[in-house]
Motif scaffolding. Structure first.
Motif, mmCIF file in Angstrom:
data_model
loop_
_atom_site.group_PDB
_atom_site.id
_atom_site.type_symbol
_atom_site.label_atom_id
_atom_site.label_comp_id
_atom_site.label_asym_id
_atom_site.label_seq_id
_atom_site.Cartn_x
_atom_site.Cartn_y
_atom_site.Cartn_z
ATOM 1 N N ALA A 154 0.300 -3.352 4.115
ATOM 2 C CA ALA A 154 -0.874 -3.461 3.700
ATOM 3 C C ALA A 154 -1.470 -4.623 4.235
ATOM 4 O O ALA A 154 -0.848 -5.604 4.814
ATOM 5 C CB ALA A 154 -0.608 -3.717 2.135
ATOM 6 N N ALA A 177 2.930 -7.093 3.831
ATOM 7 C CA ALA A 177 1.763 -7.210 4.079
ATOM 8 C C ALA A 177 1.146 -8.375 4.786
ATOM 9 O O ALA A 177 2.050 -9.575 4.958
ATOM 10 C CB ALA A 177 0.871 -7.511 2.565
ATOM 11 N N CYS A 198 3.992 -7.205 -3.228
ATOM 12 C CA CYS A 198 4.414 -7.331 -2.032
ATOM 13 C C CYS A 198 6.037 -7.768 -2.078
ATOM 14 O O CYS A 198 6.443 -8.620 -2.664
ATOM 15 C CB CYS A 198 3.548 -8.152 -0.924
#
Length: 362
Positions: A154, A177, A198
């Protein structure tokens, strides 16, 4: 799902942990694929009102394709949700990812009348300047099903929550991420709404120090470890530092010196290398070392996605490094148990960025 990469088929980094009932995919990604046009060999930055000549040029899929290709070349089963334009650029990007790199494109859509986004990247003096043109992609169909995967990648945006991140984390995916530049200048970690979902956060040193109000990558990574289970701060050619919040383990590993040609996509390759080691259960310092190495090998070629190394390139580097001995040979000794001996002598067949697409026989 198959892959056209014989090397990836030969070396599966997760072979020892695969079991029945596992998700179909190792990594799920979503984002925009750009056609990247890269100019290299420029003597200096573009000067207003002048014509600049580049000694090298290449085209390759870019954007989220950088990460997808890097993961697939390391043998991870990768699926990508994106949109392709119904144009020649879209044909090229789609064919390259699906047929040459073995990326699963089942969640993608192809939209007539929407042209592929394009980025022009100019590399010089170890830096790059980019110009991009794109129109926002049409939204994905509402009935899209999120594939199950071991992990997801992400890119966090301040003030914006992405439903797929929460949903993937709830399905058991480990979310890795990064984050881009905060144009607002606030650099407020609370604005990273999906950070709570995350598993790992991997900003670069400048971003990390802004978010933590610290004056060094080492201080920043320790502050970030208070927010996520696994914090990593990258330092470009100087390597990276990381903290595992669950164990308190700290690791700092220097970069690998190479002759850089184009840094495009090196950060994506770093994340792909680090994810590979994390999913395989390697020690923290080995994960950092491997990520540093894959990122370094990528900057020796131009074109973000097609510069990513596979296991053949890693094995060739290790064969040479081991022969030279010294600190590098000691630091990367873990590759001995990972790489089949025959890989070191295999020629690379990886596609690289080319100066044109669509040659026709006349």
């Amino acid at each position: 799902m198959g892959t056209s990469s014989a090397v990836a088929d030969t070396l599966d980094p997760l072979a020892d942990i695969r079991a029945s009932g596992d998700p179909d995919f190792d990594v799920y990604l979503t984002g925009t694929v750009f056609l990247d046009i890269i100019f290299t060999g420029m003597d200096h930055a573009p000067i207003r009102g002048t014509e600049n000549w580049a000694r090298g040029m290449g085209l390759s899929p870019g954007g989220i394709a950088n990460m997808a290709t890097a993961l697939a070349r390391l043998g991870l089963r990768t699926t990508l949700a994106t949109t392709f334009g119904a144009d020649l650029y879209g044909d090229y990007c789609q064919e390259t990812l699906a047929e040459h790199e073995g990326v699963d494109l089942t969640p993608t859509q192809r939209v007539a009348g929407w042209h592929s986004p394009v980025t022009v990247s100019m590399a010089y003096e170890g830096e790059r300047t980019m110009v991009t043109h794109e129109h926002p992609a049409p939204p994905a169909p509402a009935d899209c099903v999120l594939p199950r995967s071991r992990a997801g990648v992400a890119s966090l945006e301040p003030g914006r929550a992405q439903d797929w991140i929460r949903n993937a984390a709830q399905q058991g995916s480990k979310i890795f991420a990064d984050v881009g530049w905060d144009d607002s200048g606030r650099w407020d970690p609370a604005a990273l709404l999906d950070l709570e979902h995350c598993h790992a956060f991997l900003p670069n040193a400048t971003e990390a120090q802004h978010y933590t109000r610290t004056d060094s990558p080492e201080a920043a990574v320790r502050k970030l470890a208070e927010l996520v289970p696994l914090a990593v701060v990258t330092k470009g050619p100087d390597g990276a530092v990381a903290v595992d919040a669950a164990t308190g383990e700290y690791a700092s590993v220097p970069g690998v010196a190479v002759e850089p040609l184009d840094p495009t996509g090196a950060g994506d390759v770093f994340v792909a290398g680090f994810m590979t080691g994390t999913l395989a259960g390697w020690p923290l310092a080995d994960r950092l070392a491997f990520a540093n190495l894959t990122a370094a090998l990528s900057v020796e070629h131009f074109g973000g996605s097609l510069a990513a190394p596979g296991w053949t390139e890693v094995a060739a580097w290790w064969t040479a490094a081991r022969a030279r001995g010294g600190d590098l040979a000691k630091r990367y000794a873990f590759l001995n148990d990972l790489l089949p001996a025959e890989l070191g002598g295999c020629p690379s067949t990886r596609p690289r960025a080319v100066p044109t697409i669509g040659f026709r026989d006349r």
